[in-house]
Structures are given as structure tokens and as C-alpha cells.
Design a protein around this motif. Structure first.
Motif, mmCIF file in Angstrom:
data_model
loop_
_atom_site.group_PDB
_atom_site.id
_atom_site.type_symbol
_atom_site.label_atom_id
_atom_site.label_comp_id
_atom_site.label_asym_id
_atom_site.label_seq_id
_atom_site.Cartn_x
_atom_site.Cartn_y
_atom_site.Cartn_z
ATOM 1 N N THR A 1 0.945 -1.162 -0.041
ATOM 2 C CA THR A 1 0.356 0.186 -0.408
ATOM 3 C C THR A 1 1.180 1.544 -0.215
ATOM 4 O O THR A 1 1.562 1.139 0.879
ATOM 5 C CB THR A 1 -0.876 0.217 1.205
ATOM 6 O OG1 THR A 1 -1.620 1.301 1.118
ATOM 7 C CG2 THR A 1 -0.408 -0.365 2.720
ATOM 8 N N SER A 2 0.375 2.344 -0.888
ATOM 9 C CA SER A 2 0.764 3.745 -0.323
ATOM 10 C C SER A 2 0.244 4.430 0.383
ATOM 11 O O SER A 2 1.078 5.675 1.045
ATOM 12 C CB SER A 2 0.717 4.716 -1.514
ATOM 13 O OG SER A 2 -0.596 4.683 -2.430
ATOM 14 N N ARG A 3 -0.563 3.690 1.921
ATOM 15 C CA ARG A 3 -1.743 4.572 2.698
ATOM 16 C C ARG A 3 -1.050 4.178 3.571
ATOM 17 O O ARG A 3 -1.458 3.235 4.159
ATOM 18 C CB ARG A 3 -2.837 4.264 2.116
ATOM 19 C CG ARG A 3 -3.938 5.168 1.272
ATOM 20 C CD ARG A 3 -3.484 6.546 1.111
ATOM 21 N NE ARG A 3 -4.068 7.076 -0.087
ATOM 22 C CZ ARG A 3 -4.381 8.549 -0.207
ATOM 23 N NH1 ARG A 3 -3.917 9.522 1.268
ATOM 24 N NH2 ARG A 3 -4.762 9.418 -1.266
ATOM 25 N N ILE A 4 -0.569 5.195 4.946
ATOM 26 C CA ILE A 4 0.191 5.079 6.003
ATOM 27 C C ILE A 4 -1.529 4.178 6.780
ATOM 28 O O ILE A 4 -1.020 3.432 7.611
ATOM 29 C CB ILE A 4 0.753 5.900 6.388
ATOM 30 C CG1 ILE A 4 -0.998 7.425 7.259
ATOM 31 C CG2 ILE A 4 1.589 6.591 5.983
ATOM 32 C CD1 ILE A 4 -0.022 8.464 7.703
ATOM 33 N N HIS A 5 -2.583 5.211 6.316
ATOM 34 C CA HIS A 5 -3.732 4.004 7.623
ATOM 35 C C HIS A 5 -4.413 2.804 6.569
ATOM 36 O O HIS A 5 -4.836 2.751 7.429
ATOM 37 C CB HIS A 5 -4.536 4.853 7.667
ATOM 38 C CG HIS A 5 -3.784 6.885 8.788
ATOM 39 N ND1 HIS A 5 -3.922 6.278 9.853
ATOM 40 C CD2 HIS A 5 -3.408 7.858 7.986
ATOM 41 C CE1 HIS A 5 -2.794 7.782 10.156
ATOM 42 N NE2 HIS A 5 -3.039 8.721 9.192
ATOM 43 N N CYS A 6 -3.983 3.130 6.493
ATOM 44 C CA CYS A 6 -4.167 0.685 5.852
ATOM 45 C C CYS A 6 -2.530 0.119 6.022
ATOM 46 O O CYS A 6 -3.099 -0.937 6.704
ATOM 47 C CB CYS A 6 -3.982 0.608 4.248
ATOM 48 S SG CYS A 6 -4.339 -0.757 3.544
#
Length: 273
Positions: free
Chosen positions: A192-197
Motif C-alpha cells: 500500500t501507499s497509504r499509511i492508514h492502511c
């Protein structure tokens, strides 16, 4: 005293995942208060954990005196820093300020305010009791030339976005809770590129790789120890059938326990005051 939680505008459910993470540790919520309009809140005195990314409406700071804040997982974006600095006395009244990342911690300390690196409540999610992983999730990570491949090493390939357009925040919050649970039940591996994933998935015991930008906002990824991977290298390993060679699970149990204990203790103290 009422119990509040943050609501948001925008299309990134990462914000809603942060609210869902905090709600786990609070009594039942009485009111949701919009992050960018905390200054106009005039309801009953309300306990509110100020976590996440602040602030789109940079002049709408500080929050109303009707809000009893707990600063935990607090991040100040660069454009908002000047106005936050002008109101350092507000932060001083509510110290210590628990910050999500080293950059915010250093900024708050530079104002003469007690601050510490609390990390983020999204690192406190637990995996669902029923876990049956069967998929590799690409969450805004673009599986590139392999997007038409449906499975690898017996695992399904799923491409997921954390963005919506013009969806009411109540719907986003419900979806955010559901998507985290889905990762917990079905994800064998996440890129993922999403920290909150990345952070919820690691907290739930899912091997996770981060392929997003390397900047002050995402340094928490390195602090926690979540591996960053070069995308082509990741793809080559997966689709060469070398799933076993992918990075192993990162054990953050000690960090997760510390964050959980810290946040719940701060909430309990605030409720007694």
C-alpha cells in the motif's frame, strides 16, 4: 461531560480509519465534531481525542473552550504551523501533546510545549476472531502490468482504493470500519501507499509493505519498522511465485501495547477530572 469523535470532509477514508481506531477506546459517542470547525463548537463540554492531520481551514484554530482535548496521534501539516504556533498557549494548557510523527513532535517542542511521540491509534486494531486469508491486497499501490492477473501462488489479487467522491462522512466511517475488518479477515499480504492502511494491517498481524512517498508525514512507517519496498521488486517476487521470499511479518506487539495503554490511561484520567 459528553464523549466526542472527529468527523471529516474529503474523500480519503484514512481519516475515518483514524476515527474508528480511537472509537475503540472510548465510551459510546455522543457527538461527532468536524475537524476543521472545532473553533465553532458550542455544545455541552465534550471530551475529544485530537488525532490525525490538522488542518485544512488553517485559521479555524484553536478549538472551542467547550472541547476538552486529548492530543494523541496529532499531526500538524506545514501550512497550518504558523497559526498553531501563534496559539502555543492553547497547547501549553493541554500538554503533553502526543504526536503522530517525529516532525510534529519537534515542531511542538520548539514552541516550548511538552510533546512526545505517541504514534497513531491505528496501530491498536486487533484482527477479527475469524481470519481466513486468501488474498494479496494492493491498496492504492497499482499492481501495474500484473493488474490483469487474478491470482498468485493460490492467492487472489485485489486492487482497492481508499478514496470516495461526494460520499457523506457517515457512510465513509461505516466503510472504513468494514474495510479494516476485511483486511483482517482476508488479507494474506498487503502492499500500500497509504499509511492508514499499512498501520492497521501490521497491527492486525498482516505482513505489509509500504510503497508510498518518503517524507516527514510518512516517517512513522520507518519508526514502526514497516518495510518500504521497491514496486518492481515486489511484483517480481510475487509473480515469480516467490511469495515465501517476501518480507516477514513485523512484530509490533510491544509498540501496540504501549500505545493502547497510553491512550486508554489518558482517556480514563480525563474522564475523572
Amino acid at each position: 461531560m459528553k464523549i466526542g469523535a472527529l468527523s471529516w470532509s474529503g474523500n480519503n477514508i484514512g481519516d475515518d480509519i483514524q476515527t474508528a481506531a480511537v472509537i475503540q477506546h472510548l465510551p459510546p459517542i455522543d457527538v461527532f465534531i468536524h475537524r476543521d470547525h472545532l473553533n465553532t463548537y458550542d455544545g455541552p463540554e465534550t471530551l475529544l481525542v485530537l488525532n490525525g492531520w490538522f488542518l485544512d481551514e488553517t485559521e479555524n484554530w484553536p478549538p472551542s473552550d467547550r472541547i476538552k482535548p486529548i492530543f494523541f496521534g496529532f499531526h500538524v501539516q506545514k501550512r497550518a504551523r504558523a497559526n498553531v504556533a501563534r496559539h502555543a498557549e492553547y497547547l501549553k494548557r493541554h500538554e503533553p501533546i502526543g504526536c503522530r510523527d517525529p516532525g510534529t513532535t519537534e515542531f511542538i517542542r520548539s514552541l516550548g510545549v511538552d510533546a512526545y511521540l505517541s504514534y497513531c491509534a491505528t496501530l491498536t486494531f486487533n484482527a477479527p476472531a475469524q481470519r481466513n486469508p486468501d488474498s494479496i491486497y494492493f491498496v492504492e499501490a497499482n499492481s501495474g502490468p500484473f493488474g490483469d492477473i487474478k491470482s498468485s501462488k493460490g492467492l487472489k489479487i485485489k486492487n482497492v482504493s481508499h478514496r470516495f467522491i461526494d460520499v457523506p462522512w457517515e457512510n465513509r466511517l461505516s466503510y472504513a470500519k468494514g474495510v479494516v475488518e476485511t483486511y483482517g479477515r482476508l488479507a494474506k499480504y498487503v502492499v500500500t501507499s497509504r499509511i492508514h492502511c499499512a498501520m492497521p494491517c501490521v497491527a492486525m498481524g498482516i505482513p505489509t509493505a509500504f510503497v508510498g512517498p518518503d517524507n516527514y508525514r510518512t516517517r512513522i512507517i520507518d519508526e514502526v519498522g514497516i518495510p518500504r519496498l521497491n514496486k518492481p521488486s515486489f511484483w517480481n517476487k510475487i509473480f515469480a511465485g516467490k511469495v515465501a521470499n517476501l518480507p516477514q511479518l513485523v512484530d509490533i506487539s510491544a509498540t501496540k501495547s504501549r500505545i493502547t495503554t497510553d491512550l486508554t490511561a489518558r482517556i480514563e484520567r480525563a474522564l475523572k477530572q
